[in-house]
Design a protein around this motif. Structure first.
Motif, PDB file in Angstrom:
ATOM      1  N   TYR A   6      10.335  -4.606   4.029  1.00 19.33           N
ATOM      2  CA  TYR A   6      10.124  -3.807   4.810  1.00 19.33           C
ATOM      3  C   TYR A   6       8.513  -3.086   5.472  1.00 19.33           C
ATOM      4  O   TYR A   6       7.773  -2.498   6.496  1.00 19.33           O
ATOM      5  CB  TYR A   6      11.177  -2.728   5.468  1.00 19.33           C
ATOM      6  N   GLU A  39       5.669  -4.446   5.298  1.00 21.09           N
ATOM      7  CA  GLU A  39       4.511  -4.876   5.948  1.00 21.09           C
ATOM      8  C   GLU A  39       4.604  -4.588   7.572  1.00 21.09           C
ATOM      9  O   GLU A  39       3.926  -3.350   8.046  1.00 21.09           O
ATOM     10  CB  GLU A  39       4.851  -6.527   6.340  1.00 21.09           C
ATOM     11  N   GLU A  40       5.784  -3.730   8.062  1.00 18.21           N
ATOM     12  CA  GLU A  40       5.903  -3.048   9.625  1.00 18.21           C
ATOM     13  C   GLU A  40       5.757  -1.428   9.083  1.00 18.21           C
ATOM     14  O   GLU A  40       4.812  -0.827   9.784  1.00 18.21           O
ATOM     15  CB  GLU A  40       7.171  -3.979  10.132  1.00 18.21           C
ATOM     16  N   VAL A  41       6.266  -1.048   8.038  1.00 22.09           N
ATOM     17  CA  VAL A  41       6.246   0.162   8.408  1.00 22.09           C
ATOM     18  C   VAL A  41       4.599   0.873   8.177  1.00 22.09           C
ATOM     19  O   VAL A  41       4.076   1.897   8.477  1.00 22.09           O
ATOM     20  CB  VAL A  41       7.255   0.385   6.909  1.00 22.09           C
ATOM     21  N   GLN A  42       4.009   0.053   6.882  1.00 20.41           N
ATOM     22  CA  GLN A  42       2.709   0.237   6.603  1.00 20.41           C
ATOM     23  C   GLN A  42       2.689   0.326   7.917  1.00 20.41           C
ATOM     24  O   GLN A  42       1.114   1.106   8.249  1.00 20.41           O
ATOM     25  CB  GLN A  42       1.973  -1.365   5.394  1.00 20.41           C
ATOM     26  N   GLY A  43       2.241  -0.615   8.536  1.00 25.96           N
ATOM     27  CA  GLY A  43       1.610  -1.072  10.156  1.00 25.96           C
ATOM     28  C   GLY A  43       1.672  -0.372  10.899  1.00 25.96           C
ATOM     29  O   GLY A  43       0.886   0.675  11.353  1.00 25.96           O
ATOM     30  N   ASP A  44       3.135   0.222  10.412  1.00 27.61           N
ATOM     31  CA  ASP A  44       3.206   1.785  11.578  1.00 27.61           C
ATOM     32  C   ASP A  44       2.737   2.984  11.145  1.00 27.61           C
ATOM     33  O   ASP A  44       2.474   3.747  12.164  1.00 27.61           O
ATOM     34  CB  ASP A  44       4.672   1.498  11.896  1.00 27.61           C
TER      35      ASP A  44
END
Lengths: 872, 107
Positions: A22, A24-29
């Motif tokens: 998770y 990558e997406e979490v940090q991006g979000d």
């Protein structure tokens, strides 16, 4: 654009816990959300909120899996635990003792903390408990405080104190419940105002909270009493026949409500609530009777009430309703509901009281025990780990980084502490029923998981981990592996020993504090139990005749009872023993030349009273049947009253009681009619004709020791011929002991825990000294080879401890003195804190020290030096 | 049937996902909910709700491509499934059915 980056630390934390699935997406979000926040709320707030966001993102499914962790570290983690378990096996007894010490320490702290939390939780379950106050009846001139208040307060206070939004009262009345030909005495019966149930938050099972106490002859019963009398909870609408003792009147009460049993942590304890409106017929004009101090009153005030302004109006209130000058001896204190349990030691009344200072003492002991256990653990762990230099050296040679070594020690430590914590909680749950029965409480295992307990446990965990892990993690790391392996440094014990000395110092101080405090508490309790009350409580029984209708036959009953074999003396009295002595009169005397108003307590006695209780007259004579005037015109006063008058002698002097006048013929020693928390007030002993409120309603008997059972059954027979009520009597010495019931029990518990603390410090000291002796075994052996004697070895090792010992005594004993002195001030009659106590405390500590140092060094010193020198 | 129940917040998220064709991911969903309802939104709650909805089969997800935005990090985009749409519809119909039964209140 560097400035709009989210905080680096938060990102690192995210990376630390978040599963790569998770991440990558979490940090991006999160970054995108952060950018939006910056525009909306500014950089600073956005950065703060970013931390919050990262923390809220922690959910089970997003956590890093073990197999995602760095391979090497994961492998090492297993190795650390393996090495830790080997270490444990290698020093089995040592480690077990260490872990057990910690467990016992945490266990004690756990039990004590839930006890304290339970005490603090009293009366907090009512909704808006913060805005409820109890009215305390206060006499500003004498200092008397009582929870019994005059009934007209309610009707009259509203106009002077508009702040009061609600006002409710209840008053105890002993009743007899008649059912199935059987009479049962119920002391938990109270008359309560119609708004009582809506005022307080007691849980209602059936019935309408607002209506249930409205109608006359309504009664509300608790669940257990409903089950007791009807075998059913659904009893609304059924009837309960009661007889009120004091008014000698029968009622057929209709049950209008059933409530859950009153929680243990309520200072109000009752089983039945009768509607106050039922009493008007029986007690007539009591609503206008200012002299009747019977009801307990509670009011609700707004949260932002100005207490000072409120109290300023109190004198006006009495001046207006009771006439000029009334405010000198009448007052009101508004006592917050939540303070009642722990802040009522100086307030007269029948509720069970806690004691703030006991709680404080208990808390001190808890901290001491926990501290002793932690220090033990830290000391022994760091001492042991300092022997592991070679292991650390090897690890470094094989490429371990400093971080990894530190991690090893932390992992080991946290694992051990965790085990101790879990064991402690487990044992605490097992011991809880026993603990409950000792302290007379009903605590449940769930109490261990209250937030404050968890917070304390968490911080203890971190505290011990930091201290115990810190030393090896930092210090062991500092050495060059080659030195350690070559053996030129046997272990890094050098410069850091001041830390160890400091810990030993704290240990000594704790031991000295606990020993001296325990001795003082024990002294005080013995003092109370052996205190000369001015009369003899042995073999004295008290029979309470509450029933007004029987009081006219009291003299006849007395006469018949005196015929029973085994009755040495018998006497009638207006007050039971012990008693709070609530009946007072205005008190003036010959030669009184100021306007102050004083009260004196009235006790109705007869000619045999002083003989029965074996009290001593200091001046004058006893009342005599031969003198006809003695029955109505003379009296005996106690020494406190004599001191008040300031008379030199009593010859023919007279005192005034309200409007009557009596000649003083004798002065009796101060009789301690109540607990030693209270001082002895002026009392007048005299014969009072039957029919008044003060007249005799108790029989006090002195019995022979032999054949007690026969005597009692003889008395029972006499009683039965007068009354259909159960024969109820109490042993006076037992009743006095019960006055301190809670305290005695509590003191035992405190002493028990203090002993645990002392045991722990001894344990720690012995462990540490044995370790040091072992470490210095070679040195000792060499000294011996070179010709040192046992005493020289002993003094060499004993000297530093002795110095530490002296310093700790200087620190601990004054602290203990100050604390205990404060505690003793609670008692009106306390022992003096005496220096032998401290001498004993330091003597015992010294003895323990010498014993542990002596035994351990001598063990090495007496053995063959070859044993320790041969391995090199 | 446990596991297919739709919570209030979940319904909101599902609805928003259906509105945001091809661009539904936690940030846009969160922003949309905030804009439409005025509630203050914690991003992690939205993310957790999306995760649960996917587990229940109301949503399906795919990773978006790398773009120049957000440091080249990919997004997980969500798309409503047939069963998700069906569930939303049912919820709506149940409500309108119940509203049609509503008596004529006057306050």
């Amino acid at each position: 654009m560097k400035s709009v980056q989210p905080p680096r630390l938060a990102d690192r934390f995210l990376k630390f816990y978040c599963s790569s699935q998770y991440f990558e997406e979490v940090q991006g979000d999160l970054h995108e959300w952060f950018a939006m926040r910056v525009e909306e709320k500014g950089l600073v707030r956005a950065r703060i909120l970013y931390y919050y966001d990262v923390i809220t993102y922690i959910r089970g499914f997003r956590l890093k899996r073990i197999n995602e962790m760095e391979g090497n570290n994961r492998m090492l983690l297993v190795n650390y635990i393996k090495v830790a378990s080997r270490q444990f096996k290698k020093n089995f007894w040592y480690s077990t003792l260490n872990a057990l010490g910690l467990t016992v320490g945490i266990l004690s702290a756990l039990l004590i903390s839930i006890y304290i939390l339970d005490e603090l939780s009293f009366d907090r379950f009512h909704k808006d408990s913060e805005s409820i106050y109890r009215l305390v009846n206060y006499n500003p001139s004498g200092g008397d405080k009582s929870d019994a208040t005059p009934s007209p307060w309610k009707a009259n206070m509203k106009s002077t104190f508009p702040e009061i939004s609600e006002h409710t009262r209840l008053g105890q009345d002993v009743v007899l419940i008649k059912q199935d030909e059987q009479n049962t005495l119920e002391a938990g019966f109270y008359w309560a105002d119609d708004n009582f149930m809506s005022f307080f938050g007691f849980e209602v099972l059936s019935g309408d909270r607002k209506q249930m106490l409205l109608e006359p002859n309504s009664v509300v019963v608790t669940k257990s009493k409903a089950l007791r009398y009807f075998g059913d909870v659904d009893v609304v609408g059924r009837t309960l026949p009661i007889r009120v003792y004091d008014g000698n009147k029968d009622f057929l009460m209709k049950i209008t409500g059933v409530i859950e049993d009153v929680p243990d942590n309520s200072h109000l304890q009752f089983d039945f609530l009768g509607s106050m409106s039922s009493t008007t017929e029986m007690y007539g004009k009591f609503e206008q009777w200012w002299g009747l101090n019977w009801l307990r009153s509670y009011v609700k005030l707004p949260n932002d009430v100005d207490m000072e302004a409120l109290l300023k109006k109190v004198p006006d209130f009495f001046e207006r309703h009771r006439g000029e000058g009334a405010s000198q001896y009448n007052g009101i204190i508004f006592q917050p509901l939540i303070d009642i349990r722990l802040g009522s030691t100086d307030i007269g009344g029948s509720t069970v009281k806690g004691n703030k200072d006991f709680i404080f003492l208990f808390g001190c002991v808890a901290i001491m025990v926990l501290l002793a256990a932690s220090i033990n653990y830290v000391n022994l762990t760091t001492a042991k780990s300092s022997l592991r230099g070679k292991e650390v050296g090897m690890r470094k040679v094989f490429g371990s980084s400093r971080k990894q070594i530190a991690r090893q020690f932390y992992v080991e430590c946290s694992f051990q502490i965790l085990v101790a914590l879990v064991l402690a909680v487990g044992f605490a749950m097992l011991l809880l029923p026993a603990f409950n029965s000792i302290v007379d409480k009903d605590m449940i295992p769930q109490d261990f998981f209250q937030t404050p307990v968890l917070v304390v446990m968490g911080s203890v965990y971190l505290f011990i981990l930091l201290l115990a892990g810190f030393y090896p993690a930092l210090v062991m790391n500092r050495f060059r592996p080659v030195d350690v392996i070559r053996g030129s440094i046997s272990g890094p014990m050098g410069g850091k020993s001041w830390l160890r000395r400091l810990q030993v110092l704290v240990q000594f101080s704790i031991a000295a504090f606990l020993i001296s405090s325990t001795l003082i508490v024990m002294n005080q309790m013995r003092h109370i139990n052996q205190f000369d009350k001015g009369f003899n409580t042995q073999q004295l029984i008290n029979i309470n005749v509450d029933d007004r209708s029987m009081q006219k036959d009291l003299m006849l009953m007395k006469q018949q009872m005196s015929q029973v074999a085994g009755v040495k003396h018998i006497s009638a009295s207006g007050e039971a023993l012990p008693s709070a002595m609530n009946f007072t009169m205005g008190f003036r005397w010959e030669g009184k030349n100021d306007d102050a108003k004083y009260d004196i307590r009235i006790v109705a006695i007869d000619y045999d009273y002083l003989k029965t209780i074996e009290a001593n007259l200091t001046i004058g004579r006893n009342l005599s049947e031969k003198l006809s005037t003695d029955s109505s015109q003379v009296c005996i006063i106690n020494e406190a009253a004599l001191r008040k008058t300031g008379w030199e002698s009593i010859d023919g002097k007279k005192i005034h009681l309200d409007n009557s006048e009596r000649e003083v013929v004798g002065v009796v020693e101060n009789l301690h009619y109540n607990s030693l928390h209270a001082a002895v007030d002026p009392v007048v002993y005299m014969i009072v004709a039957p029919g008044s409120r003060a007249s005799a309603d108790n029989l006090i008997l002195k019995l022979e020791t032999a054949n007690l059972a026969n005597t009692l059954s003889g008395l029972d027979d006499v009683w039965k011929s007068f009354s259909d009520q159960p024969f109820d009597f109490s042993f006076v010495d037992k009743s006095f002991a019960e006055l301190y019931g809670d305290e005695n029990k509590f003191v035992k518990v405190v002493i028990g825990f203090a002993l645990v603390g002392i045991f722990l410090t001894v344990l720690g000291l012995v462990g540490l000294v044995s370790f040091m002796a072992e470490k210095h075994a070679k040195e000792i052996s060499i000294r011996k080879v070179l010709g040192a004697g046992k005493m020289e070895v002993f003094s060499k090792f004993g000297a530093p401890f002795f110095l530490i010992f002296l310093i700790s005594m200087v620190l601990a004993l004054p602290v203990s003195y100050l604390l205990m002195d404060k505690w003793l001030q609670n008692f009106a009659f306390s022992v003096k804190v005496s220096w032998p106590v401290f001498l004993i405390a330091s003597g015992v500590s010294l003895f323990i020290t010498l014993l542990s140092i002596g035994s351990q060094t001598l063990k090495v010193a007496t053995s063959n030096p070859v044993k320790y020198l041969s391995d090199q | 049937m446990k596991g297919t129940h739709l919570g209030e917040f979940e319904e909101l998220v599902l609805l928003t996902c259906a509105l945001l064709v091809n661009s539904a991911y936690s940030v846009t969903v969160g922003a949309k909910i905030k804009e439409q309802t005025g509630r203050s939104i914690t991003l992690s709650t939205v993310h957790t709700a999306l995760f649960r909805l996917e587990k229940k089969g109301f949503l399906e997800s795919y990773m978006g491509g790398t773009t120049g935005e957000r440091g080249g990090r990919r997004k997980r985009l969500y798309r409503i499934t047939a069963s998700g749409f069906e569930t939303l519809n049912q919820a709506k119909e149940m409500r309108s059915r119940m509203w049609s039964l509503m008596p004529d209140y006057k306050f």
